[in-house]
Design a protein around this motif. Structure first.
Motif, short mmCIF file in Angstrom:
data_model
loop_
_atom_site.label_atom_id
_atom_site.label_comp_id
_atom_site.label_asym_id
_atom_site.label_seq_id
_atom_site.Cartn_x
_atom_site.Cartn_y
_atom_site.Cartn_z
N ARG A 16 0.85 -1.21 0.00
CA ARG A 16 0.00 0.00 0.00
C ARG A 16 0.88 1.25 0.00
O ARG A 16 1.55 1.56 1.00
N PHE A 46 -6.71 -1.59 -15.89
CA PHE A 46 -6.84 -0.74 -14.71
C PHE A 46 -8.17 -1.04 -14.03
O PHE A 46 -9.20 -1.17 -14.69
N ALA A 99 -8.42 -7.02 -9.42
CA ALA A 99 -8.42 -5.57 -9.65
C ALA A 99 -7.02 -5.13 -10.09
O ALA A 99 -6.02 -5.66 -9.62
N HIS A 100 -6.98 -4.18 -11.00
CA HIS A 100 -5.73 -3.55 -11.43
C HIS A 100 -4.76 -4.51 -12.15
O HIS A 100 -3.55 -4.30 -12.13
N ARG A 139 1.00 -6.74 -10.29
CA ARG A 139 1.45 -6.04 -9.07
C ARG A 139 2.15 -6.98 -8.10
O ARG A 139 3.02 -6.55 -7.34
N HIS A 175 0.13 4.06 -10.64
CA HIS A 175 -0.84 4.40 -9.58
C HIS A 175 -0.09 5.11 -8.43
O HIS A 175 0.11 4.56 -7.35
N TYR A 216 0.98 7.18 -5.36
CA TYR A 216 0.49 7.71 -4.08
C TYR A 216 1.39 8.88 -3.70
O TYR A 216 2.61 8.71 -3.53
N ASP A 251 -13.09 9.47 -6.29
CA ASP A 251 -12.61 8.36 -7.14
C ASP A 251 -13.10 8.65 -8.56
O ASP A 251 -14.23 8.32 -8.91
N ILE A 311 -6.43 9.10 -12.97
CA ILE A 311 -7.38 8.79 -11.91
C ILE A 311 -6.97 9.58 -10.68
O ILE A 311 -5.80 9.62 -10.32
N TRP A 326 -7.75 9.97 -6.67
CA TRP A 326 -8.37 9.10 -5.65
C TRP A 326 -7.95 9.51 -4.26
O TRP A 326 -6.77 9.76 -4.00
N LYS A 366 -14.11 4.38 3.46
CA LYS A 366 -13.39 3.42 2.61
C LYS A 366 -11.98 3.20 3.17
O LYS A 366 -11.46 2.09 3.13
N LEU A 412 -9.78 -0.41 3.85
CA LEU A 412 -8.62 -0.75 3.02
C LEU A 412 -7.58 -1.56 3.80
O LEU A 412 -7.37 -1.31 4.99
N GLU A 417 -3.00 9.24 -10.75
CA GLU A 417 -2.55 8.05 -11.46
C GLU A 417 -2.46 8.35 -12.95
O GLU A 417 -3.46 8.69 -13.58
#
Ligand code: G6P
Length: 304
Positions: free
Chosen positions: A67, A77, A99-100, A104, A173, A175, A217, A249, A251, A257, A261, A276
């Motif tokens: 994360r 994506f 997802a994604h 990864r 993606h 952060y 989002d 994106i 987010w 949420k 996570l 992103e």
């Protein structure tokens, strides 16, 4: 074992729990990259707050995306079912798709470490020919070049080695670390169309700069090459410059949420947001046989 060159750059292989990583120190900047997912985990200048956010609850486990940092979402994506038909068609299974995308949690290969003119470049590839991806029988090979100089540059390349065109969606993606989500805004999106995934994917148009006042989002289209993350708390402007991408994106999970996570502290939503750099929706990549394509992003910060 660290090794340094004449310009003083230092590249060191190390272990973070189950993951093999490389740490690069050069010119007052520090970068940490995991072999798994070719995932940038951390980046910043030593005398400043981090530019890229890594969760304090991050888990460094095999097969699990960490994360924070910059996960590579590929060859789709988000939720595959929300992707254009041609992206869905490349996946050959009735089972729910992760997802994604598929990469990864996989180990990429570090092909080389290049040190030249005050820059260090790590070049990772994922050999999808030697080890085909599950239910994705396409001959497309991704690679990621991570270059550290005064800035951080990421280039995600797709090479279609097969005889048929292939359509993929993808994202870097990223952060970002922020002083306080209430004291930041993203500039450069004014006038851009977006789909608001939290309002039934309703099409909207961005008015002015984007400030964060709740869960966000959104998939933006027609995004210009330069976005800026203005952080009043830390007195800086983080520049996000993309290459050959016109979708992004934005987010932030906010409170509810955020609480659901994985690897995410209850109050972490206040200290991060994602911008992103992507190729999604009507910006998906159609790769002709033999085609190579590069999408990139460069990041740096300037005082306000
Ligand atoms: O939890 P992850 O699979 O890493 O996804 C994290 C987030 O990624 C993107 O930004 C999506 O738009 C979000 O809907 C998703 O929650």
């Amino acid at each position: 074992m660290p090794f340094a060159n004449a310009s003083g750059a230092q590249v060191e292989r190390l272990q973070r729990d189950e993951l093999t990583c490389w740490r690069v120190r050069q010119g007052g900047a520090e970068l940490l990259v995991a072999q798994q997912g070719a995932q940038v985990l951390a980046y910043g200048r030593v005398d400043q707050p981090p530019l890229i956010w890594l969760s304090e609850d991050a888990a460094f486990r095999r097969g699990q995306s960490v994360r924070g940092g910059v996960p590579v979402c590929w060859p789709w994506f988000g939720d595959l079912r929300r992707n254009p038909e041609a992206v869905q068609a490349a996946y050959a299974s009735e089972d729910a798709a992760p997802a994604h995308g598929l990469v990864r949690g996989l180990d990429w290969q570090l092909e080389d470490v290049e040190q030249q003119d005050g820059a260090v470049t790590l070049h990772f590839t994922l050999d999808t020919r030697a080890e085909p991806l599950p239910h994705w029988p396409q001959a497309v090979q991704p690679s990621l070049r991570i270059r550290l100089d005064e800035r951080l540059h990421l280039h995600l390349e797709n090479h279609n080695l097969g005889p048929r065109p292939v359509t993929v969606s993808q994202a870097l993606h990223t952060y970002f670390a922020v002083s306080d989500i209430h004291r930041v805004r993203v500039e450069g999106l004014a006038g851009a169309r977006y789909l608001d995934t939290l309002r039934d994917w309703r099409p909207e148009t961005q008015a002015g700069a984007l400030a964060f006042e709740g869960e966000t989002d959104r998939l933006y289209l027609d995004v210009p090459p330069r976005l800026s993350l203005v952080d009043e708390g830390w007195g800086r402007r983080v520049q996000v410059e993309s290459l050959d991408s016109r979708s992004a994106i934005l987010w932030n999970p906010w409170i509810d949420k955020g609480a659901r996570l994985s690897q995410f502290a209850d109050d972490a939503w206040q200290r991060m947001l994602c911008i992103e750099t992507a190729r999604v929706l009507d910006d998906v990549l159609v790769l002709a046989p033999g085609e190579r394509h590069r999408m990139g992003v460069s990041l740096w910060s300037e005082p306000l």
